[in-house]
Every structure is written in C-alpha cells, then in structure tokens.
Design an enzyme around this catalytic site. Structure first.
Site, PDB file in Angstrom:
ATOM      1  N   PRO A 161      31.448   4.287  -9.847  1.00 36.43           N
ATOM      2  CA  PRO A 161      32.316   4.880  -9.289  1.00 36.43           C
ATOM      3  C   PRO A 161      33.106   6.152  -9.653  1.00 36.43           C
ATOM      4  O   PRO A 161      33.472   6.808  -9.584  1.00 36.43           O
ATOM      5  CB  PRO A 161      33.113   3.461  -8.774  1.00 36.43           C
ATOM      6  CG  PRO A 161      33.349   2.484 -10.294  1.00 36.43           C
ATOM      7  CD  PRO A 161      32.003   2.710 -10.363  1.00 36.43           C
ATOM      8  N   TYR A 162      33.723   5.720 -10.987  1.00 38.45           N
ATOM      9  CA  TYR A 162      34.115   7.141 -11.606  1.00 38.45           C
ATOM     10  C   TYR A 162      32.632   7.941 -11.752  1.00 38.45           C
ATOM     11  O   TYR A 162      33.445  10.080 -11.765  1.00 38.45           O
ATOM     12  CB  TYR A 162      34.382   6.741 -13.284  1.00 38.45           C
ATOM     13  CG  TYR A 162      35.048   7.904 -14.105  1.00 38.45           C
ATOM     14  CD1 TYR A 162      35.966   8.441 -13.507  1.00 38.45           C
ATOM     15  CD2 TYR A 162      33.974   8.536 -15.248  1.00 38.45           C
ATOM     16  CE1 TYR A 162      36.502   9.540 -14.315  1.00 38.45           C
ATOM     17  CE2 TYR A 162      34.706   9.496 -16.473  1.00 38.45           C
ATOM     18  CZ  TYR A 162      36.177   9.971 -16.016  1.00 38.45           C
ATOM     19  OH  TYR A 162      36.760  11.266 -16.183  1.00 38.45           O
ATOM     20  N   VAL A 163      31.606   8.279 -12.507  1.00 39.16           N
ATOM     21  CA  VAL A 163      30.381   8.765 -11.971  1.00 39.16           C
ATOM     22  C   VAL A 163      30.181   9.502 -10.661  1.00 39.16           C
ATOM     23  O   VAL A 163      30.502  11.144 -10.472  1.00 39.16           O
ATOM     24  CB  VAL A 163      29.392   8.637 -12.589  1.00 39.16           C
ATOM     25  CG1 VAL A 163      28.303   9.624 -12.593  1.00 39.16           C
ATOM     26  CG2 VAL A 163      29.602   9.082 -14.089  1.00 39.16           C
ATOM     27  N   SER A 165      32.439  10.258  -7.664  1.00 38.28           N
ATOM     28  CA  SER A 165      33.412  10.758  -7.849  1.00 38.28           C
ATOM     29  C   SER A 165      33.286  12.417  -8.238  1.00 38.28           C
ATOM     30  O   SER A 165      34.098  12.936  -7.634  1.00 38.28           O
ATOM     31  CB  SER A 165      34.704  10.126  -7.855  1.00 38.28           C
ATOM     32  OG  SER A 165      35.289   9.175  -9.061  1.00 38.28           O
ATOM     33  N   LYS A 166      33.776  11.946  -9.247  1.00 35.56           N
ATOM     34  CA  LYS A 166      33.716  13.545  -9.966  1.00 35.56           C
ATOM     35  C   LYS A 166      32.324  14.380 -10.196  1.00 35.56           C
ATOM     36  O   LYS A 166      32.642  15.078 -10.089  1.00 35.56           O
ATOM     37  CB  LYS A 166      33.529  12.972 -12.311  1.00 35.56           C
ATOM     38  CG  LYS A 166      34.964  12.595 -12.742  1.00 35.56           C
ATOM     39  CD  LYS A 166      36.026  13.267 -12.048  1.00 35.56           C
ATOM     40  CE  LYS A 166      37.841  13.138 -13.167  1.00 35.56           C
ATOM     41  NZ  LYS A 166      38.603  14.037 -12.749  1.00 35.56           N
TER      42      LYS A 166
END
Length: 264
Positions: A161-163, A165-166
């Site tokens: 999820p971090y990847v 969104s970034k």
C-alpha cells in the site's frame, strides 16, 4: 548561511518531527521569514518550534505550529488556510507527512490501503491545490517539494500500500509540474532511501522486531557506512526549493546510496 530561503514562507507537513523538522530547521537557517509546521502532537510541535526558531535566530524566522490530524478530511486544507492567514502567502510547500505501516498485496485491507492513499496521495494533492491557488492568485512564483521514496520503483513485498500511494504521488508531482510550469511554479519530488529518524526506529521495532542496536548494524551494511541523515536530506530539499536549483521542475530525484536497476 547562504540565505537560500531569504524572506520565504514555507509550509511543511510532518514538520514536528524527523525529516520534516530537519527541513524546518534548514529553511530557518537559510533565512526563511516564516515557517509553518503541521503535526498531531502538541508536545512534539512545541519542541520543534523551539528548535526551528533557534536555527533561524540570525534571521528572525517566525515559526508556527498547526496541530492537525491530516487523516481527517479538511485538515490539510485548514493547514494551508492558517498558514496564509498568518503570513499572507505560501512561497514554498513541503509534503513530508505520510503513512509507513506495512502490508502485502494479499493481507492489505481496504482500510489500510485507504489510509496510505489518503495520507500519501490525497493530503499532498490538497495541500498542493491550496498552495498553487495562492501562488497563482498573487501572480507569484513558488516551489513545492514532495517527499516520496525509493520504494516507488517497486519496493519490498510488505510495502504494497505504501508503494502504491507513493508511486501515485510521483505521478501527481509530474502532472502538477507540467500543468503549472508557465505559472513559474516548480514542483519536484525526492525519492529518499532508508533514513535514520526516530520514526524509523519505531517502525523497525514495531514491524521487524529490531533490537536496540539495529541502527549500528544497518549502517554498517550500507555502501556509505550510514543510513540517510535527515539534516543532509533537508539541505537537498532547501536547495530544490530555492532559486539556486534554477528551472528544474517535474523531476523525481533518487536521493540514495543504492542504484535502482543495477545488480552485482
């Protein structure tokens, strides 16, 4: 001091701790007339305000803290509005706040994915919207710097999820830079690698069962013998916000000691 931010007003989300606070200190050192920092903790905000004021003691930087939970709709917009109300304008914006919790493609819930998308993509979108509107209304140039991540190139399986969104933030950065280049608003992103912050220490212990000496071991394994340092990154951010970075816009810069796509 080179006065790279002389008489500039800077808004920094995530500015009450870690990298965001270091950016505030660097901006004050470089002559910023106003620094607004955004964070959730009043206690951390008080300490950050004092540290930033001390850094700008030679230039008389005015520092304010805006206590806000950016995960709540409308809080990002309020931070922009309060900065403009206090200083009359925003010359530079740094989006340093974000979510870093873990999740794989298979175990990430919709709620966790939305948390990352909200903090890492929607919040920067809204702060950029407000800052750019203010710059355009005044017919003034401005600069924006989004803290992204080296993981946008793919990242580890536990950062799904971090990847997502970034990587979205990287695309937004380029889109906004192109859309507003003739407004003389420069918008860039910095892909930072593994960085030694208090928040990273919490992350390592919470999600990876790290021992107290994790930083020493992690640093020894890096090519330069250390993790990224907040003060060094802050200097790079201030340079990109300043006129010394010239015409550069729409750039997503890898700021790390490892090279994506290179193999032993």
């Amino acid at each position: 001091m080179q006065a790279l931010m002389q008489n500039k007003v800077v808004l920094i989300t995530g500015g009450t701790q870690g990298l965001g606070r270091a950016i505030g200190e660097a901006a004050a050192r470089e002559g910023a007339s106003g620094v607004a920092i955004v964070g959730r903790s009043a206690e951390k905000a008080e300490a950050a305000v004092a540290a930033i004021r001390e850094s700008g003691s030679g230039s008389g930087t005015e520092v304010i803290a805006i206590i806000a939970d950016l995960s709540i709709p409308g809080e990002a917009e309020r931070a922009v509005a309060e900065t403009i109300a206090r200083f009359g304008r925003i010359d530079s914006l740094v989006n340093a706040a974000g979510a870093t919790s873990r999740g794989t493609l298979l175990d990430t819930t919709r709620e966790l994915l939305n948390e990352h998308l909200n903090l890492n993509t929607v919040v920067p979108f809204m702060t950029m919207q407000g800052a750019v509107a203010n710059m355009r209304d005044r017919g003034a140039p401005g600069t924006i710097l989004n803290i992204i991540t080296m993981s946008m190139h793919g990242g580890q399986p536990y950062l799904a999820p971090y990847v997502a969104s970034k990587a979205a933030l990287a695309g937004l950065t380029k889109n906004a830079a192109f859309a507003h280049r003739f407004d003389r608003i420069r918008i860039n992103g910095l892909n930072i690698g593994w960085t030694a912050t208090p928040g990273e220490a919490v992350t390592q212990k919470t999600f990876h069962d790290a021992e107290d000496d994790w930083l020493t071991k992690a640093s020894a394994a890096q090519p330069m013998g250390k993790l990224g340092q907040p003060d060094e990154i802050a200097d790079a951010v201030v340079f990109l916000l300043s006129e010394r970075s010239g015409v550069v816009t729409g750039s997503i810069i890898d700021w790390d000691q490892n090279v994506p796509g290179a193999y032993e």
